[in-house]
Design a protein around this motif. Structure first.
Motif, PDB file in Angstrom:
ATOM      1  N   MET A   1      34.975 -12.941  26.694  1.00 32.00           N
ATOM      2  CA  MET A   1      35.405 -13.041  25.311  1.00 32.00           C
ATOM      3  C   MET A   1      35.517 -14.516  24.924  1.00 32.00           C
ATOM      4  SD  MET A   1      38.572 -11.128  23.569  1.00 32.00           S
ATOM      5  CE  MET A   1      38.217 -10.590  21.947  1.00 32.00           C
ATOM      6  N   ASN A   2      35.115 -14.841  23.703  1.00 29.59           N
ATOM      7  CA  ASN A   2      35.126 -16.217  23.217  1.00 29.59           C
ATOM      8  C   ASN A   2      36.446 -16.536  22.520  1.00 29.59           C
ATOM      9  OD1 ASN A   2      32.359 -17.055  23.833  1.00 29.59           O
ATOM     10  ND2 ASN A   2      31.783 -15.426  22.432  1.00 29.59           N
ATOM     11  N   ASP A   3      36.954 -17.725  22.765  1.00 25.74           N
ATOM     12  CA  ASP A   3      38.132 -18.220  22.067  1.00 25.74           C
ATOM     13  C   ASP A   3      37.631 -19.065  20.897  1.00 25.74           C
ATOM     14  OD1 ASP A   3      40.408 -19.393  21.084  1.00 25.74           O
ATOM     15  OD2 ASP A   3      41.169 -20.020  23.044  1.00 25.74           O
ATOM     16  N   PHE A   4      37.312 -18.395  19.788  1.00 20.22           N
ATOM     17  CA  PHE A   4      36.692 -19.077  18.663  1.00 20.22           C
ATOM     18  C   PHE A   4      37.596 -20.131  18.032  1.00 20.22           C
ATOM     19  CE2 PHE A   4      34.101 -15.074  18.524  1.00 20.22           C
ATOM     20  CZ  PHE A   4      32.915 -15.674  18.925  1.00 20.22           C
ATOM     21  N   ASP A   5      38.908 -19.931  18.066  1.00 18.17           N
ATOM     22  CA  ASP A   5      39.814 -20.958  17.530  1.00 18.17           C
ATOM     23  C   ASP A   5      39.662 -22.253  18.326  1.00 18.17           C
ATOM     24  OD1 ASP A   5      41.064 -19.494  15.400  1.00 18.17           O
ATOM     25  OD2 ASP A   5      42.261 -18.433  16.884  1.00 18.17           O
ATOM     26  N   ALA A   6      39.629 -22.143  19.648  1.00 20.38           N
ATOM     27  CA  ALA A   6      39.483 -23.330  20.501  1.00 20.38           C
ATOM     28  C   ALA A   6      38.113 -23.967  20.309  1.00 20.38           C
ATOM     29  CB  ALA A   6      39.709 -22.961  21.960  1.00 20.38           C
ATOM     30  N   ILE A   7      37.078 -23.151  20.188  1.00 16.72           N
ATOM     31  CA  ILE A   7      35.728 -23.686  19.997  1.00 16.72           C
ATOM     32  C   ILE A   7      35.631 -24.420  18.658  1.00 16.72           C
ATOM     33  CG2 ILE A   7      33.307 -23.038  19.652  1.00 16.72           C
ATOM     34  CD1 ILE A   7      33.823 -20.785  21.751  1.00 16.72           C
ATOM     35  N   ALA A   8      36.192 -23.840  17.595  1.00 11.46           N
ATOM     36  CA  ALA A   8      36.170 -24.503  16.287  1.00 11.46           C
ATOM     37  C   ALA A   8      36.953 -25.815  16.332  1.00 11.46           C
ATOM     38  CB  ALA A   8      36.730 -23.582  15.211  1.00 11.46           C
ATOM     39  N   ALA A   9      38.078 -25.831  17.046  1.00 12.88           N
ATOM     40  CA  ALA A   9      38.867 -27.067  17.167  1.00 12.88           C
ATOM     41  C   ALA A   9      38.059 -28.143  17.901  1.00 12.88           C
ATOM     42  CB  ALA A   9      40.177 -26.791  17.897  1.00 12.88           C
ATOM     43  N   LYS A  10      37.386 -27.780  18.978  1.00 17.38           N
ATOM     44  CA  LYS A  10      36.549 -28.748  19.711  1.00 17.38           C
ATOM     45  C   LYS A  10      35.376 -29.214  18.859  1.00 17.38           C
ATOM     46  CE  LYS A  10      37.435 -27.245  24.448  1.00 17.38           C
ATOM     47  NZ  LYS A  10      36.820 -26.675  25.663  1.00 17.38           N
ATOM     48  N   TYR A  11      34.822 -28.314  18.080  1.00 15.30           N
ATOM     49  CA  TYR A  11      33.722 -28.637  17.171  1.00 15.30           C
ATOM     50  C   TYR A  11      34.159 -29.738  16.200  1.00 15.30           C
ATOM     51  CZ  TYR A  11      30.125 -27.457  13.606  1.00 15.30           C
ATOM     52  OH  TYR A  11      29.098 -27.478  12.690  1.00 15.30           O
ATOM     53  N   LEU A  12      35.319 -29.541  15.589  1.00 17.16           N
ATOM     54  CA  LEU A  12      35.816 -30.543  14.646  1.00 17.16           C
ATOM     55  C   LEU A  12      36.197 -31.832  15.363  1.00 17.16           C
ATOM     56  CD1 LEU A  12      37.814 -28.252  12.224  1.00 17.16           C
ATOM     57  CD2 LEU A  12      35.560 -29.264  11.881  1.00 17.16           C
TER      58      LEU A  12
END
Length: 120
Positions: A1-12
Motif C-alpha cells: 500500500m502506498n503512503d500518498f501523503d508522505a509521497i506528496a510531501a517528499k514531492y514538494l
C-alpha cells in the motif's frame, strides 16, 4: 500500500529544494529512473529531465515555494493533490494539481494541470 501523503510531501520537498546536489538526491530517491512528467509548461523524462524542470522553476520564480493546497486523494497506484506556488505565507498566484502514478514507492508518471496562472 502506498503512503500518498508522505509521497506528496517528499514531492514538494524535491520541488522546493534549491541546492542542486540535494535536489538531485531527492529526485533520484523519489522518482523512478524512467519517470515521465508532463504539464502545460513542459514534457520531460528521467531524473535529469525532472531535475532540470525544477531548476527552471526556481530560476523563473526565485524565492517562491510549493505548498500542498488540500488533501491528497489516492487509490491503487495513483494519487492527486492540489498545490500552490508563490511567496511563502501569501496567497499563491499559481495553483495547479498533479496526478502521480507510483510503483514500488517511486513515482513513475506525473500528469500536471494548471488551474491558476498569472497573466494567463
Amino acid at each position: 500500500m502506498n503512503d500518498f501523503d508522505a509521497i506528496a510531501a517528499k514531492y514538494l520537498d524535491a520541488f522546493n529544494t534549491v541546492d542542486a546536489d540535494e535536489r538531485g538526491r531527492l529526485v533520484a530517491e523519489l522518482f523512478a529512473e524512467d519517470v515521465s512528467y508532463a504539464d502545460p509548461m513542459a514534457t520531460v523524462s528521467g531524473h535529469a529531465g525532472v531535475d532540470a524542470f525544477i531548476a527552471e522553476a526556481h530560476r523563473r520564480f526565485p524565492g517562491w515555494v510549493f505548498a500542498l493546497a488540500g488533501p491528497v486523494d489516492g487509490h491503487g497506484d495513483q494519487a492527486r493533490f492540489t498545490w500552490g506556488l508563490g511567496p511563502e505565507g501569501e496567497e499563491p498566484p499559481v495553483v495547479g494539481f498533479d496526478v502521480i502514478v507510483v510503483d514500488g514507492g517511486r513515482i513513475t508518471r506525473v500528469h500536471g494541470f494548471l488551474d491558476r496562472v498569472p497573466g494567463a
